[in-house]
Scaffold this motif. Sequence first.
Motif, short mmCIF file in Angstrom:
data_model
loop_
_atom_site.label_atom_id
_atom_site.label_comp_id
_atom_site.label_asym_id
_atom_site.label_seq_id
_atom_site.Cartn_x
_atom_site.Cartn_y
_atom_site.Cartn_z
N LEU A 128 -9.53 -1.11 -5.01
CA LEU A 128 -9.56 0.24 -4.46
C LEU A 128 -9.98 0.27 -2.99
O LEU A 128 -9.34 0.92 -2.16
CB LEU A 128 -10.51 1.11 -5.30
CG LEU A 128 -10.42 2.60 -5.01
CD1 LEU A 128 -9.02 3.10 -5.26
CD2 LEU A 128 -11.41 3.36 -5.88
N ARG A 129 -11.02 -0.48 -2.66
CA ARG A 129 -11.51 -0.46 -1.27
C ARG A 129 -10.51 -1.06 -0.28
O ARG A 129 -10.15 -0.42 0.71
CB ARG A 129 -12.86 -1.18 -1.15
CG ARG A 129 -14.03 -0.20 -1.23
CD ARG A 129 -15.32 -0.91 -0.94
NE ARG A 129 -15.45 -1.19 0.50
CZ ARG A 129 -15.85 -0.29 1.38
NH1 ARG A 129 -16.15 0.93 1.00
NH2 ARG A 129 -15.97 -0.59 2.66
N PHE A 146 -1.41 10.57 4.48
CA PHE A 146 -1.66 11.57 3.44
C PHE A 146 -2.59 11.02 2.36
O PHE A 146 -3.59 11.63 2.01
CB PHE A 146 -0.33 12.02 2.82
CG PHE A 146 -0.49 13.09 1.79
CD1 PHE A 146 -0.78 14.40 2.17
CD2 PHE A 146 -0.36 12.81 0.44
CE1 PHE A 146 -0.93 15.40 1.22
CE2 PHE A 146 -0.52 13.80 -0.52
CZ PHE A 146 -0.80 15.10 -0.12
N VAL A 147 -2.24 9.85 1.84
CA VAL A 147 -3.07 9.30 0.76
C VAL A 147 -4.38 8.75 1.33
O VAL A 147 -5.44 8.89 0.72
CB VAL A 147 -2.29 8.23 -0.03
CG1 VAL A 147 -3.17 7.59 -1.08
CG2 VAL A 147 -1.07 8.86 -0.68
N GLY A 148 -4.32 8.16 2.51
CA GLY A 148 -5.53 7.57 3.09
C GLY A 148 -6.57 8.61 3.51
O GLY A 148 -7.77 8.43 3.31
N PRO A 179 0.81 -1.23 0.00
CA PRO A 179 0.00 0.00 0.00
C PRO A 179 0.84 1.28 0.00
O PRO A 179 0.50 2.24 -0.68
CB PRO A 179 -0.81 -0.09 1.30
CG PRO A 179 -0.68 -1.47 1.79
CD PRO A 179 0.49 -2.11 1.13
N VAL A 180 1.95 1.26 0.75
CA VAL A 180 2.77 2.48 0.80
C VAL A 180 3.43 2.72 -0.57
O VAL A 180 3.54 3.86 -1.03
CB VAL A 180 3.82 2.42 1.93
CG1 VAL A 180 4.79 3.59 1.84
CG2 VAL A 180 3.14 2.40 3.29
N LEU A 206 -4.62 1.52 3.91
CA LEU A 206 -3.91 2.79 4.10
C LEU A 206 -4.43 3.58 5.28
O LEU A 206 -3.69 4.22 6.01
CB LEU A 206 -4.09 3.66 2.86
CG LEU A 206 -3.04 3.55 1.81
CD1 LEU A 206 -3.25 4.64 0.80
CD2 LEU A 206 -1.64 3.62 2.37
N ARG A 207 -5.76 3.55 5.43
CA ARG A 207 -6.34 4.38 6.49
C ARG A 207 -6.13 3.78 7.87
O ARG A 207 -5.79 4.49 8.81
CB ARG A 207 -7.85 4.51 6.26
CG ARG A 207 -8.18 5.37 5.11
CD ARG A 207 -9.64 5.70 5.14
NE ARG A 207 -9.84 6.97 4.46
CZ ARG A 207 -10.98 7.60 4.41
NH1 ARG A 207 -12.04 7.09 5.00
NH2 ARG A 207 -11.07 8.74 3.78
#
Length: 458
Positions: free
Chosen positions: A430-431, A405-407, A58-59, A437-438
């Motif tokens: 995507l989900r 930042f992205v999350g 993810p990163v 990420l979040r």
Amino acid sequence: MTPTSRANFGSRIGAILASAGSAVGLGNIWRFPTQTGENGGAAFILVYILCVLLMGMPVMISEFIIGRRGRANTAAAYRHLAPGTRWIWVGRLGVLTGFLILSYYAVVAGWTVEYTVASLLSRFQGMSGSGEFTQYFNRFVADPVMPVVYTVFFLVLTHVVIAQGVVKGIEKSSKVFMPLFFLLLLVLVGCALTMPGAGEAMRFLFTPDFSKIDSGVVLAAMGQAFFSLSLGMGCLCTYASYFNRNTRLGQTALSVGVIDTFVAIMAGLMIFPAVFSVEGVGVDAGPSLLFITLPSVLQSAFGSLPLLGYLFSLLFYVLLILATLTSTISLHEVVTAYLAEEFGLSRHRAAVLVTAGCSLLGTLCALSMGLLKPYTVCGMTLFDLFDFVTAKLMLPIGAFFISLFVGWKLERNVIAEELTNYGTLRFRLLRPFTLLLRYVVPVLIVLIFLNELGAGIF
Ligand code: PFF
């Protein structure tokens, strides 16, 4: 360079190879076996792979999104995407991290040059037992002159490629040398697996002893995952700013992750049979491990075929240098692009500053194995300190903020646009990607830090 006139990697495969070139380097061949040896073998590898999947992937995709969307050096990318906010500091932290990593990484890169020269001059011929190789290594790193010369030499070599520009220098060299390097690595693994210690090595690498997993092992595995994948300091973000609109971000990340992990495991399979075959080398030999075992593997593989052994070992070390070079280039590029674009310097002048600064710090790191060994911070030499602070602290902290930042900060439609190449392809994950990420990445990083703090090792 203005955003519109930025260079581009010419092809899709060029983007993958350049990113893989950054990821595959001493982190895989030298640091991964070292960390595996120091942290209990298979248990470490298991946690490492989990870290790659849950956090690394993810990163990496996040860095690609920030880079291609921001189309600038890592600090300016945040400014473009979140104007007037403090997010730019995440980019600046990354630049500092890159500068520090390059400084001590170049020292190990210098060791590979010494070993190339030594095989060129047949210095290992006739040496056998690990005792002799250990002595050779220890004597070399404690020398006050040659390690410094090689460190600076490697930085200048990196400088020359950087000065050639992104496409010519970076993309081309990755395209040619990476495949050849994989091939030779496979041959060496084949040889190592015929050594008497191969069985024991396989057990060490693939039969996890779960009681070995403690907070230190988990922190080490997380740090190694970010280090090896070149994550947490905006390196792949800078590279992604050279991607074109057709580069598939998800697919590129997956390819890089698979290649990088594969090479690391191969390096383990090359090194550990030798560790268990030759007397007197512990799995936890630390930074010297590769440099003691690799000549032993070569020796055992080609002992009776001196000419073939000579050529093979020379070729292997040269390719190791090239794999290392594609990583030092990427580290250098992060800092050079930042200085050039943020301070309006010419690329040339920015590159000179980076090379000079790293040469200075690199010299101190090189000397910290000999002359400066008595000077330690928290019981660590400067070399060990740089390794610890960058891999185990700065990269995870960088990755933490990148995921936030992205999350949380970047708009969902921006993420969707980047992952689907502006609506031209599907991205089914995507989900899960957003959820990881979040919630998963930042929480895991904090938990791993807290756990380590609780263990009182800091
Ligand atoms: N990933 C490289 C390796 O494994 O050797 C080292 C590295 C390169 C780390 C670039 C960080 C980075 F930004």
